[in-house]
Design an enzyme around this catalytic site. Sequence first.
Site, PDB file in Angstrom:
ATOM      1  N   GLU A   1       0.886  -1.156   0.000  1.00 56.52           N
ATOM      2  CA  GLU A   1       0.000   0.000   0.000  1.00 56.52           C
ATOM      3  C   GLU A   1       0.931   1.215   0.000  1.00 56.52           C
ATOM      4  O   GLU A   1       1.850   1.290   0.807  1.00 56.52           O
ATOM      5  CB  GLU A   1      -0.870   0.038   1.263  1.00 56.52           C
ATOM      6  CG  GLU A   1      -1.843   1.220   1.196  1.00 56.52           C
ATOM      7  CD  GLU A   1      -2.579   1.503   2.509  1.00 56.52           C
ATOM      8  OE1 GLU A   1      -2.196   0.943   3.544  1.00 56.52           O
ATOM      9  OE2 GLU A   1      -3.528   2.308   2.466  1.00 56.52           O
TER      10      GLU A   1
ATOM     11  N   ARG B   1       5.669 -12.855   9.123  1.00 59.93           N
ATOM     12  CA  ARG B   1       6.426 -11.673   8.741  1.00 59.93           C
ATOM     13  C   ARG B   1       7.728 -11.636   9.534  1.00 59.93           C
ATOM     14  O   ARG B   1       7.903 -12.335  10.515  1.00 59.93           O
ATOM     15  CB  ARG B   1       5.593 -10.418   8.957  1.00 59.93           C
ATOM     16  CG  ARG B   1       5.124 -10.262  10.381  1.00 59.93           C
ATOM     17  CD  ARG B   1       4.194  -9.064  10.591  1.00 59.93           C
ATOM     18  NE  ARG B   1       4.330  -8.027   9.612  1.00 59.93           N
ATOM     19  CZ  ARG B   1       3.340  -7.200   9.256  1.00 59.93           C
ATOM     20  NH1 ARG B   1       2.157  -7.327   9.807  1.00 59.93           N
ATOM     21  NH2 ARG B   1       3.537  -6.253   8.369  1.00 59.93           N
TER      22      ARG B   1
ATOM     23  N   LYS C   1       5.262   0.135  10.056  1.00 62.90           N
ATOM     24  CA  LYS C   1       5.199   1.422   9.351  1.00 62.90           C
ATOM     25  C   LYS C   1       4.708   2.526  10.273  1.00 62.90           C
ATOM     26  O   LYS C   1       5.204   3.631  10.267  1.00 62.90           O
ATOM     27  CB  LYS C   1       4.226   1.320   8.173  1.00 62.90           C
ATOM     28  CG  LYS C   1       4.861   0.963   6.845  1.00 62.90           C
ATOM     29  CD  LYS C   1       3.835   1.223   5.741  1.00 62.90           C
ATOM     30  CE  LYS C   1       3.960   0.215   4.628  1.00 62.90           C
ATOM     31  NZ  LYS C   1       2.869   0.355   3.641  1.00 62.90           N
TER      32      LYS C   1
END
Length: 572
Positions: free
Chosen positions: A35, A260, A270
Amino acid sequence: MEEENKKGHFIESIIKQDLENNKNDGLVTTRFPPEPNGYLHIGHAKSICLNFNMAKQFNGTCNLRFDDSNPAKEKQIYIDSIKETVNWLGFDFKTPFFASDYFNDLYEFAIQLIRRGKAYVCNLSPEEMRQYRGTLTEKGENSPFRDRSVEDNLDLFNRMKNGEFKEGEVTLRAKIDMASPNINLRDPIIYRVKKATHPRTGDKWCIYPMYDFTHCLSDSLEGITHSLCSLEFEDHRPLYDWILDTLATPCHPQQIEFARMNINYTILSKRKLQLLVDQNKVSGWNDPRLPTLEGMRRRGYTPEAIRNFCNIIGVSKKDSRIDMGLLESCLRDDLNEKAPRVMGILKPLKVTIENYPEGKTENLSAMNHPQKEEMGKRPISFSKVIYVEQDDFMEDPPKKFFRLGLGREVRLRYAYLVTCTEVIKNAKGEVIELICTYDPQTKGGNAPDGRKVKGTIHWVDANNCLDAEVRLYDRLFKDENPEQGNQDFMENLNPDSLEILRSCKLETSLETANCKTIYQFERLGYFCQDSVDSQASNLVFNRTVTLRDAWAKIAKKQPPKKQVNPNKKSKK
RNA sequence: UGGGGCGUCGUCAAGUGGUAAGACACAGGGUUUUGAUCCCUGCAUUCAGAGGUUCGAGUCCUCUCGCCCCAGCCA
């Protein structure tokens, strides 16, 4: 060298099996779907490598696709940065794909869903929606708008598209099961009103599809065969499948989840990285201490080292926290191969060679790489006054200290054997200069009489060198897991993560350095010129990573000897 | 207390019923004009725990324990 994981991880096994069963006509198509709401970090590199490598290994393709369905958060600068970074990492994508390119298709799919009686426009407010949803342990309740007719829904959805409703007023929901133990299936929202300007579609739309609706259909539209994502989407897979099963779609990709990446002493979120930037805890998204790919690039990390790291850590479904030391090991591994060697002094200590002729300058020859003749040699100047590292002298050295001390002989790398004859101190008792004698017979570093010297130290000609600023980086956080428990990760920042040295002396060959070359400053570590702040008039170098330091370990185990470098401020 | 996952060396990670790979780290030793690199050597009688099936279990079954994720009109 990039290592192939011979055995293959579980995703590789699944793909191989699919290939054997001719599941997708022998095709493998993957995608990396960021994104564009921030910059890429090392965690993304794992996904990038996985997706591109799987495609490459099975002669397939991997699409870079921007998951840009929320204009409130997304920006063109992020799109640009992500493209650039993926390329820098070494992966080729023809032209990037965008979920926003499918907005028309997605809108048609939504209409199809309504026509099939599987979606409805809901007027519940956000608060009401939450109440109707139920909780983890209690079922939800049907929305009072759940049974509108197809005609009403079509009309309402059309009016949503035409901007007749305010944000939060209405949504389009999939009609699934409000009693499902999986909350994602309790009539999830698939379209919401958002009066924001999209970086790519501008103001064309005022309704935007949600992730769950967008992602699976984008995958299908692109003919993705294996849709790899992280563990937190496991609960979404039933919805992914429901949408593709309910609609007439080109194909039904298989979603596979993997864990992850986590690395100790840093954070890979983020949102949290954004906070560090916003609160000026770091200089920006490309601060060399950050695990962002732009930060790592600026610090001197190579794409090869990062790719190798991603291959080495493997892929599994286990929550893991990888040792930062492994990343650094991969870096050193790569840099050791290709970094040209130079000499630089971080904390200079003046040395005068009393028996060396005044005014004389020699050009000595140094290898650019001790194991690689083909990397050539360079001249380095030598004269009566030189600088050595403060750490390489001790007035009262402990056992096993091979460096300079009063009366000791050491080798100046590529130059001469010198012996310290006198120590000069200032009024405060700090060592400010050393007087040495040199043996003219030892030019190049070898004694004709065959005598051995244990220590070899680096040096720089005081009359012919460059001044520079050098920035030393350490781990960003004090704790291995900065996010542990309920502690505030901000409180965990390592106050010593950046040390700036302003009076460093570098050999003159560095005058022509560029940011693309990572050098090894012999005996110290790997360094590169800073791409942002370095100028010809004000050189700035970043320490990429230190060399392995066996002496540091020995010194640590050494019995406490109060002798500290007198030039250092004594620490508590 | 609902649902979904995961537990193999300090850290990652192979292992797919036949007797615990590899990497990093760590500890020793050798080479060395970088205390770097390189090269040797060592490093899980045991796979979260307890039972069971089997000639044989990290792998199969049962129970227990621990950790992670999910109640955004974020992705």
